[in-house]
Design an enzyme around this catalytic site. Structure first.
Site, PDB file in Angstrom:
ATOM      1  N   ASP A  12       0.828  -1.209   0.000  1.00 14.62           N
ATOM      2  CA  ASP A  12       0.000   0.000   0.000  1.00 14.62           C
ATOM      3  C   ASP A  12       0.866   1.264   0.000  1.00 14.62           C
ATOM      4  O   ASP A  12       2.012   1.243   0.445  1.00 14.62           O
ATOM      5  CB  ASP A  12      -0.910  -0.015   1.233  1.00 14.62           C
ATOM      6  N   GLY A  13       0.273   2.350  -0.509  1.00 10.85           N
ATOM      7  CA  GLY A  13       0.918   3.658  -0.379  1.00 10.85           C
ATOM      8  C   GLY A  13       1.584   4.195  -1.633  1.00 10.85           C
ATOM      9  O   GLY A  13       2.235   5.245  -1.583  1.00 10.85           O
ATOM     10  N   HIS A  29       2.852   3.719  -8.864  1.00  6.94           N
ATOM     11  CA  HIS A  29       2.689   2.305  -9.227  1.00  6.94           C
ATOM     12  C   HIS A  29       3.911   1.788 -10.003  1.00  6.94           C
ATOM     13  O   HIS A  29       4.336   0.654  -9.824  1.00  6.94           O
ATOM     14  CB  HIS A  29       1.418   2.112 -10.054  1.00  6.94           C
ATOM     15  N   LEU A 123      12.606 -19.175  -5.489  1.00  4.66           N
ATOM     16  CA  LEU A 123      11.470 -18.501  -4.840  1.00  4.66           C
ATOM     17  C   LEU A 123      10.138 -18.865  -5.503  1.00  4.66           C
ATOM     18  O   LEU A 123      10.030 -18.884  -6.730  1.00  4.66           O
ATOM     19  CB  LEU A 123      11.672 -16.977  -4.917  1.00  4.66           C
TER      20      LEU A 123
HETATM   21  C1  FPP Z   1      -1.771   0.357  -3.328  1.00  5.37           C
HETATM   22  O1  FPP Z   1      -1.356   1.686  -3.396  1.00  5.37           O
HETATM   23  C2  FPP Z   1      -1.241  -0.377  -4.439  1.00  5.37           C
HETATM   24  C3  FPP Z   1      -1.971  -0.931  -5.441  1.00  5.37           C
HETATM   25  C4  FPP Z   1      -3.438  -0.864  -5.530  1.00  5.37           C
HETATM   26  C5  FPP Z   1      -1.358  -1.614  -6.555  1.00  5.37           C
HETATM   27  C6  FPP Z   1      -0.116  -2.393  -6.278  1.00  5.37           C
HETATM   28  C7  FPP Z   1       0.606  -2.532  -7.559  1.00  5.37           C
HETATM   29  C8  FPP Z   1       1.940  -2.434  -7.713  1.00  5.37           C
HETATM   30  C9  FPP Z   1       2.884  -2.324  -6.607  1.00  5.37           C
HETATM   31  C10 FPP Z   1       2.554  -2.423  -9.071  1.00  5.37           C
HETATM   32  C11 FPP Z   1       2.367  -3.593  -9.940  1.00  5.37           C
HETATM   33  C12 FPP Z   1       2.623  -4.914  -9.333  1.00  5.37           C
HETATM   34  C13 FPP Z   1       3.369  -5.905  -9.886  1.00  5.37           C
HETATM   35  C14 FPP Z   1       3.354  -7.276  -9.318  1.00  5.37           C
HETATM   36  C15 FPP Z   1       4.223  -5.684 -11.047  1.00  5.37           C
HETATM   37  P1  FPP Z   1      -2.459   2.815  -3.472  1.00  5.37           P
HETATM   38  O2  FPP Z   1      -2.560   3.262  -4.869  1.00  5.37           O
HETATM   39  O3  FPP Z   1      -3.716   2.337  -2.856  1.00  5.37           O
HETATM   40  O4  FPP Z   1      -1.793   3.921  -2.596  1.00  5.37           O
HETATM   41  P2  FPP Z   1      -2.550   4.957  -1.679  1.00  5.37           P
HETATM   42  O5  FPP Z   1      -3.239   4.173  -0.598  1.00  5.37           O
HETATM   43  O6  FPP Z   1      -1.436   5.801  -1.155  1.00  5.37           O
HETATM   44  O7  FPP Z   1      -3.504   5.705  -2.553  1.00  5.37           O
END
Ligand code: FPP
Length: 234
Positions: A12-13, A29, A123
């Site tokens: 998250d974040g 992202h 892994l």
């Molecule tokens: C949460 O941050 C994150 C997500 C919803 C997406 C996670 C995706 C990635 C890390 C990138 C792609 C993954 C792979 C496996 C290549 P948020 O957008 O909710 O952040 P916020 O809470 O600060 O708004």
């Protein structure tokens, strides 16, 4: 040091991290995807055997269309490029979640990636895409109900082991440690059945800043707790 065998992460974040830098959410992202790549190598070098990450939830479809498209583009590219990296690192990749809800080309890349890496013994990396814990349990229950309907299973013979085996994670051990980045104290529909006995570690660090030192801190906290309580699931 007792290293958790299976670590699951709610990443998250990304959005808040980007906003703090005056950048668009999608930049967060992109950086988050780079952290994922680093973390696979770091986790394996630390002795972790299974790493499972929450990349896209069943709830994430309700985000603005351009953000959903950007996340899908990232995942698309990731799947394509991952085969090479997985071979170099002997890494087995699985995807959990409802794949029927994904575009055909992504499903094909996932199938290719899972097939190409199924013999690798490094892994075990699992990516949750279009994943929701309740959705996963619902699909497992439907599959058991079908067996009851066609007479091959009696309701009284259903065990919790059988339910575990019908989940998308059927061939994976349950996580020992669940990490959530960026401070929220929620499990957000992630691996609801599987985290029944997992230790939970929440850090304020946003996912793009998560690194080896932070993973080590989480594992140290896990080790401290399991030493104290003797690692008895309760
Ligand atoms: C949460 O941050 C994150 C997500 C919803 C997406 C996670 C995706 C990635 C890390 C990138 C792609 C993954 C792979 C496996 C290549 P948020 O957008 O909710 O952040 P916020 O809470 O600060 O708004």
């Amino acid at each position: 040091m007792s290293v958790p065998e299976h670590v699951a992460i709610i990443m998250d974040g990304n959005g808040r991290w980007a906003k703090a830098k005056g950048m668009p959410r999608n930049y967060g992202h992109v950086q988050g995807a780079k952290t994922v790549e680093d973390m696979c190598e770091i986790a394996w070098n630390m002795g972790i055997k299974y790493l499972t990450v929450y990349a896209f939830s069943t709830e994430n479809w309700s985000r603005p269309k351009d953000e959903v498209n950007a996340l899908m583009k990232l995942l698309r590219n990731y799947m394509k490029n991952c085969i090479k990296r997985a071979s170099a690192n002997n890494m087995r990749v699985r995807v959990i979640g409802d794949k029927t809800g994904l575009d055909e080309d992504i499903r094909k890349s996932i199938a290719d990636l899972e097939e190409a890496t199924k013999g690798y013994t490094g892994l075990n990396f699992t990516i949750a895409i279009n994943y929701g814990g309740r959705d996963e349990i619902t699909r497992a229950v439907r599959s058991l109900a079908k067996d009851v309907e066609n007479g091959t299973l009696k309701p009284e013979d259903i065990t919790d082991k059988m339910i575990s085996e019908r989940l998308d994670t059927g061939d994976l051990p349950d996580p020992d440690l669940l990490i959530r980045t960026c401070g929220e104290l929620r499990v957000s529909n992630f691996l609801l059945w599987q985290i029944s006995y997992s230790e939970i570690y929440v850090t304020d660090v946003a996912w793009p800043d998560f690194n080896e030192a932070e993973l080590k801190k989480a594992c140290d906290a896990y080790e401290g707790r399991t030493r104290k309580f003797g690692n008895v699931a309760q």
